[in-house]
Design an enzyme around this catalytic site. Structure first.
Site, PDB file in Angstrom:
ATOM      1  N   ARG A  39       3.370   7.977  71.553  1.00 56.37           N
ATOM      2  CA  ARG A  39       2.790   6.685  71.183  1.00 56.37           C
ATOM      3  C   ARG A  39       2.572   5.799  72.411  1.00 56.37           C
ATOM      4  NH1 ARG A  39       3.266   6.418  65.568  1.00 56.37           N
ATOM      5  NH2 ARG A  39       5.210   7.110  64.646  1.00 56.37           N
TER       6      ARG A  39
ATOM      7  N   ASP B 129      -7.380   8.871  57.941  1.00 56.20           N
ATOM      8  CA  ASP B 129      -7.647  10.308  57.953  1.00 56.20           C
ATOM      9  C   ASP B 129      -8.094  10.709  56.542  1.00 56.20           C
ATOM     10  OD1 ASP B 129      -7.568  13.017  58.679  1.00 56.20           O
ATOM     11  OD2 ASP B 129      -5.404  13.167  58.582  1.00 56.20           O
TER      12      ASP B 129
ATOM     13  N   PHE C 272      -6.919  16.552  65.749  1.00 57.63           N
ATOM     14  CA  PHE C 272      -5.661  15.829  65.921  1.00 57.63           C
ATOM     15  C   PHE C 272      -5.622  15.139  67.276  1.00 57.63           C
ATOM     16  CE2 PHE C 272      -1.126  15.259  66.710  1.00 57.63           C
ATOM     17  CZ  PHE C 272      -0.761  14.636  65.529  1.00 57.63           C
TER      18      PHE C 272
ATOM     19  N   GLU D   2      -4.630  -0.656  60.755  1.00 60.36           N
ATOM     20  CA  GLU D   2      -4.149   0.733  60.794  1.00 60.36           C
ATOM     21  C   GLU D   2      -4.518   1.388  62.119  1.00 60.36           C
ATOM     22  OE1 GLU D   2      -2.412   3.035  59.960  1.00 60.36           O
ATOM     23  OE2 GLU D   2      -2.230   3.378  57.812  1.00 60.36           O
ATOM     24  N   ASP D   3      -3.752   2.400  62.497  1.00 60.35           N
ATOM     25  CA  ASP D   3      -4.113   3.166  63.690  1.00 60.35           C
ATOM     26  C   ASP D   3      -5.259   4.120  63.377  1.00 60.35           C
ATOM     27  OD1 ASP D   3      -2.525   4.750  62.024  1.00 60.35           O
ATOM     28  OD2 ASP D   3      -1.180   5.445  63.611  1.00 60.35           O
TER      29      ASP D   3
HETATM   30  P1  IMP Z   1      -4.081   9.422  55.809  1.00 65.00           P
HETATM   31  O1  IMP Z   1      -3.178   8.945  54.722  1.00 65.00           O
HETATM   32  O2  IMP Z   1      -4.382  10.894  55.685  1.00 65.00           O
HETATM   33  O3  IMP Z   1      -5.334   8.603  55.974  1.00 65.00           O
HETATM   34  O4  IMP Z   1      -3.277   9.362  57.150  1.00 65.00           O
HETATM   35  C1  IMP Z   1      -2.982   8.217  57.763  1.00 65.00           C
HETATM   36  C2  IMP Z   1      -1.805   8.382  58.702  1.00 65.00           C
HETATM   37  O5  IMP Z   1      -1.663   9.733  59.178  1.00 65.00           O
HETATM   38  C3  IMP Z   1      -2.059   7.562  59.929  1.00 65.00           C
HETATM   39  O6  IMP Z   1      -1.584   6.251  59.765  1.00 65.00           O
HETATM   40  C4  IMP Z   1      -1.328   8.331  61.000  1.00 65.00           C
HETATM   41  O7  IMP Z   1       0.021   7.928  61.043  1.00 65.00           O
HETATM   42  C5  IMP Z   1      -1.397   9.765  60.562  1.00 65.00           C
HETATM   43  N1  IMP Z   1      -2.480  10.522  61.248  1.00 65.00           N
HETATM   44  C6  IMP Z   1      -3.684  10.914  60.741  1.00 65.00           C
HETATM   45  N2  IMP Z   1      -4.410  11.575  61.655  1.00 65.00           N
HETATM   46  C7  IMP Z   1      -3.664  11.604  62.781  1.00 65.00           C
HETATM   47  C8  IMP Z   1      -3.901  12.138  64.113  1.00 65.00           C
HETATM   48  O8  IMP Z   1      -4.949  12.723  64.458  1.00 65.00           O
HETATM   49  N3  IMP Z   1      -2.887  11.951  65.007  1.00 65.00           N
HETATM   50  C9  IMP Z   1      -1.719  11.304  64.697  1.00 65.00           C
HETATM   51  N4  IMP Z   1      -1.473  10.787  63.477  1.00 65.00           N
HETATM   52  C10 IMP Z   1      -2.431  10.936  62.533  1.00 65.00           C
HETATM   53 MG    MG Z   2       0.143   5.414  60.726  1.00 66.66          MG
END
Ligand code: IMP
Ligand code: MG
Length: 181
Positions: free
Chosen positions: A170, A107, A157, A103-104
């Site tokens: 990206r 969050d 962010f 994963e990138d």
């Molecule tokens: P989660 O489901 O809240 O853990 O979010 C995961 C996804 O939200 C990641 O795979 C990203 O695509 C996006 N995301 C979360 N935080 C950021 C950020 O700071 N910048 C850009 N994308 C984010």
């Molecule tokens: Mg993502």
């Protein structure tokens, strides 16, 4: 490195490409050591994880390994929509295999929790999570514990190195953080 702007928002340099490269090499060594004797399947979560997965996979060149791609979406703009949509499924048979989800960023953890749930139905031997970035303070899924973390960062962010703002940024080589004034 200088500031960059997208959609009227200003971002400042946060993690340099050199620092990212060095950290990914370390993660590659950790995974190679931990997976000795196994043939893991890396599962890159598109779109954001593709630069990280590309580098991490090659940082594991001493490991017999495969890579596959899955596409999910859970974000719009700079805030989580809370809805995780699976866009493209996995076609590989993962039964009995070691799967490393790449994963990138983790969050809230909802995306990865949902993905792990889906993958478990296919009976892999084990599922590991490698994420370039992790926001521990934002984590809402208490069962989510990424196994390999590039950088733990505050609940801010960020963009670049795969991370986007509505599809843009990206292709930035470094990681930038939203400037607050
Ligand atoms: P989660 O489901 O809240 O853990 O979010 C995961 C996804 O939200 C990641 O795979 C990203 O695509 C996006 N995301 C979360 N935080 C950021 C950020 O700071 N910048 C850009 N994308 C984010
Ligand atoms: Mg993502």
């Amino acid at each position: 490195m200088k500031q960059v702007s997208y959609e009227g928002l200003t971002f400042e340099p946060y993690i340099t490409r050199d620092t990212i490269d060095a950290r990914i090499k370390e993660l590659g060594k950790d995974i190679t050591r931990d997976c000795a004797g196994k043939t893991p399947l890396f599962v890159c979560v598109l779109n954001g994880a593709f630069p990280f997965a590309s580098d991490l996979f090659r940082a594991c060149e001493n490991l017999p390994a495969e890579i596959a791609f899955i596409r999910l979406k859970s974000y719009e703009g700079t805030g989580s929509t809370g809805v995780v949509k699976e866009m493209l499924g996995l076609t590989e048979d993962i039964e009995g295999r070691t799967v490393i989800v790449v994963e990138d960023i983790v969050d809230t953890g909802h995306t990865i929790a949902r993905l792990i749930e889906n993958l478990k139905e296919k009976n892999p031997a084990e599922i590991k999570v490698a994420t370039l970035l992790f926001k521990p303070e934002a984590l809402e899924e208490k069962d989510v514990h990424p196994d390999y973390v590039g950088f733990s960062i505050p609940k801010k962010f960020i963009i670049g190195f795969g991370l986007d703002l509505n599809g843009m940024a990206r292709n930035l080589n470094d990681i930038y953080i939203l400037k607050e004034d």
